[in-house]
Enzyme design. Structure first.
Site, PDB file in Angstrom:
ATOM      1  N   SER A 195       0.814  -1.209   0.000  1.00  0.00           N
ATOM      2  CA  SER A 195       0.000   0.000   0.000  1.00  0.00           C
ATOM      3  C   SER A 195       0.853   1.267   0.000  1.00  0.00           C
ATOM      4  O   SER A 195       0.657   2.170  -0.822  1.00  0.00           O
ATOM      5  CB  SER A 195      -0.934  -0.008   1.213  1.00  0.00           C
ATOM      6  OG  SER A 195      -1.856  -1.080   1.126  1.00  0.00           O
TER       7      SER A 195
ATOM      8  N   GLU B 135      10.026  -5.456  -5.191  1.00  0.00           N
ATOM      9  CA  GLU B 135       8.962  -6.255  -4.588  1.00  0.00           C
ATOM     10  C   GLU B 135       9.345  -7.739  -4.610  1.00  0.00           C
ATOM     11  O   GLU B 135       9.754  -8.266  -5.646  1.00  0.00           O
ATOM     12  CB  GLU B 135       7.648  -6.043  -5.355  1.00  0.00           C
ATOM     13  CG  GLU B 135       6.530  -7.003  -5.021  1.00  0.00           C
ATOM     14  CD  GLU B 135       6.147  -7.027  -3.551  1.00  0.00           C
ATOM     15  OE1 GLU B 135       5.936  -8.134  -3.023  1.00  0.00           O
ATOM     16  OE2 GLU B 135       6.072  -5.942  -2.927  1.00  0.00           O
ATOM     17  N   ALA B 136       9.218  -8.408  -3.454  1.00  0.00           N
ATOM     18  CA  ALA B 136       9.553  -9.829  -3.351  1.00  0.00           C
ATOM     19  C   ALA B 136       8.526 -10.711  -4.041  1.00  0.00           C
ATOM     20  O   ALA B 136       8.830 -11.832  -4.451  1.00  0.00           O
ATOM     21  CB  ALA B 136       9.685 -10.238  -1.885  1.00  0.00           C
TER      22      ALA B 136
ATOM     23  N   HIS C 196      -3.918  -6.574  11.700  1.00  0.00           N
ATOM     24  CA  HIS C 196      -3.653  -5.152  11.591  1.00  0.00           C
ATOM     25  C   HIS C 196      -2.413  -4.766  12.396  1.00  0.00           C
ATOM     26  O   HIS C 196      -2.479  -3.900  13.273  1.00  0.00           O
ATOM     27  CB  HIS C 196      -4.855  -4.348  12.095  1.00  0.00           C
ATOM     28  CG  HIS C 196      -6.111  -4.580  11.332  1.00  0.00           C
ATOM     29  ND1 HIS C 196      -7.365  -4.401  11.896  1.00  0.00           N
ATOM     30  CD2 HIS C 196      -6.327  -4.975  10.049  1.00  0.00           C
ATOM     31  CE1 HIS C 196      -8.291  -4.673  10.983  1.00  0.00           C
ATOM     32  NE2 HIS C 196      -7.681  -5.030   9.858  1.00  0.00           N
TER      33      HIS C 196
END
Length: 551
Positions: free
Chosen positions: A70, A90-91, A494
């Site tokens: 995000s 990005e993995a 979260h």
């Protein structure tokens, strides 16, 4: 007992408008999976160049972003529009199956190949259970595998943050991020990259959810027309990241809308550490490459992996680093500390009289943010009506047809940590949310479950309710209710706070004691919002993009 609890919690909130919110408005600027053979590109028809190998990298970039989740997608968008040379590493991969696109299919994603499949350490507060900690391993990050909920939450949560990060400061960025289905207003954005659909604006809502709304109103909870607007508590309709009935995650929204800019996205590339020379972060280390950043490295790997990467790079609690043989670059004891996470109880379950229609959305069409007894304070409880027969395996079986009322603890008192298990960068971190280490959390969970049962027993559910299956007989006294909750409690997924503002980063999100390095994701939150956290993550990244561009 339940009638007393609900009497304490409920109230006619419609008549309790908060003057501060009006001031905020005036200050605002403006769910094993079978994969489909049909995939969609996260960044189709955009200005993003997809790289499959480090050999394709340019020789220099202004900014290197770790993670296309995000926050990383927001930053790439804003910095790209400003003409900066940007690399996002990005993995995970780029291709997305139909299960990501279809809002109803999100339960198949957690535990799939698009999830890091992290686990907590055994939790003493939950009887030693190990809890799943799903994190997105795909372009779009966790926004591509979550349940699509997009909630801002009560402003009082942000007003406990440092100056510059409070509700008034973030409202313009919440607005800038979104295109709201209800249109632009003093509270909502009308032309941002990310589409937010309020189920108040549709007609095919689930009928069990409608019963939940009526049952909540019958107990005295007011209806709010927009849970992200002026009144963020009360009973209302779900709000989701959906555009034309398709998930609108951070990648489709922010990367997919870029045109005619130079942003490179290197996929399937795991970052093994940051490179620090002379007190400055000059880049990051891949398996066989050093990637340099001309201006800054922006660490956007989330509340689990951002502290892990800092510690692997020698930034963190010195004693822990030395015990793992990691050279200490900077002793920052708070890296990995202060982990906060919401807990939910899954759940208060009912056998239905007849088949429950399938949701067209994320299976939780209606919800209730229970107003605090002080309307100027943020809620302790979130209740959701789930039109699926879902309870944890540790609770027991729940055959169809059934529906479930899920209660969530929005203001947990317990705090945990993220620590390194090894100096090997490919070994997952030790995640310890330390659930229910504070007794008050269990008391509040009992309170939330009791209210959910009271709503579920309401006359509005009479046409649907056959019988309460869980907690059932276990709900006859508080001691038994506590035992049920210890079996039924789970993470809301979260995690925040492990690189918090004021402890690890300054108010411009720069890592203290190191130049050329910022952390920009939910790890910097100095307190957990009383809401699902993706909206706040997006808003923080929006504001951070301005901070980065201003130097």
């Amino acid at each position: 007992m339940t009638s007393k609890i609900s009497g304490d919690l409920r109230g006619d909130f419609a008549n309790q408008r908060i003057n501060r919110r009006k001031a905020l408005a005036a200050a605002a600027v403006g769910c094993g999976m079978a994969l489909s053979n049909v995939a969609r590109s996260a960044v189709a028809a955009s200005g993003v160049r997809i790289l499959a190998s480090p050999e394709q990298l340019h020789s220099a970039y202004d900014y290197v972003i770790v993670g296309a989740g995000s926050s990383g997608c927001v930053l790439a968008h804003r910095l790209g529009l400003a003409g900066r040379r940007v690399l996002v590493v990005e993995a995970g991969g780029q291709a997305k199956p139909a299960a990501i696109a279809d809002p109803t299919e999100w339960p198949k994603l957690q535990g799939s190949q698009f999830d890091w499949r992290y686990l907590t350490v055994p939790q003493p507060g939950l009887g030693g259970r190990i809890i799943r900690c799903p994190r997105g391993k795909v372009v779009g990050g966790s926004s591509a595998i979550n349940a699509l909920g997009y909630h801002r939450g009560h402003p009082a949560a942000y007003d406990r943050w440092p100056e510059g990060w409070r509700a008034m400061d973030l409202l313009p960025y919440f607005k800038r991020a979104e295109t709201f289905s209800g249109g632009a207003s003093a509270w909502r954005g009308g032309n941002g990259p990310l589409h937010v659909l309020s189920l108040a604006d549709v007609t095919d809502r689930n009928p069990v959810a409608s019963a939940f709304v009526k049952a909540s109103q019958d107990l005295g909870f007011s209806m709010t027309p927009d849970i992200g607007g002026e009144v963020t508590t009360g009973v209302g309709w779900q709000q989701l990241n959906i555009k034309r009935r398709v998930r609108d995650d951070a990648a489709t929204a922010y990367l997919g809308s870029l045109e005619n800019v130079t942003v490179d996205l290197l996929v399937d590339a795991e970052v093994l550490g940051l490179v620090i020379e002379g007190g400055r972060c000059i880049g990051l280390r891949l398996a066989e490459h050093l990637v340099r950043a001309g201006s800054e490295v922006l660490l956007c790997a989330g509340a689990i992996d951002s502290p892990r990467l800092l510690m692997l790079s020698g930034i963190g609690p010195a004693d822990q680093l030395r015990s793992l043989g990691i050279p200490v670059v900077l002793d920052l004891p708070d890296v990995g500390r202060h982990l906060e996470d919401h807990l939910l109880v899954a759940g208060v379950a009912y056998a239905a009289r007849r088949e429950v229609p399938r949701s067209h959305y994320n299976h939780a069409d209606a919800l209730l943010y229970v107003p605090h007894t002080d309307p100027d304070d943020s809620p302790n409880h979130l209740l959701m009506c789930l039109s699926l027969p879902f309870v944890l395996p540790s609770v027991g079986p729940l055959p169809s047809p059934a529906y479930v009322l899920v209660s969530g603890l929005m203001r947990p008192r317990s705090r945990g940590s993220v620590k390194l298990a090894s100096g090997n960068p490919r070994v997952p971190a030790l995640i310890d949310p330390n659930y229910i280490s504070e007794p008050a959390d269990l008391d509040l969970l009992v309170e939330g479950v009791s209210l959910a049962r009271e709503i579920g027993a309401g006359a509005a559910f009479a046409d649907w309710r056959a019988q309460e299956v869980y907690p059932g007989p276990e709900g006859t006294n508080t001691a038994d209710m506590r035992k049920f909750i210890l079996r039924a409690a789970d993470s809301f997924h979260h995690p925040v706070g492990t690189c918090r503002i004021g402890a690890v980063v300054d108010e411009a999100l720069r890592v203290k004691g190191v130049t050329g390095l910022r952390v920009i994701d939910a790890s910097v939150f100095p307190g957990i919002p009383q809401a699902l956290i993706n909206a706040a993550t997006i808003a923080v990244a929006e504001k951070a993009s301005d901070l980065v561009l201003s130097g």
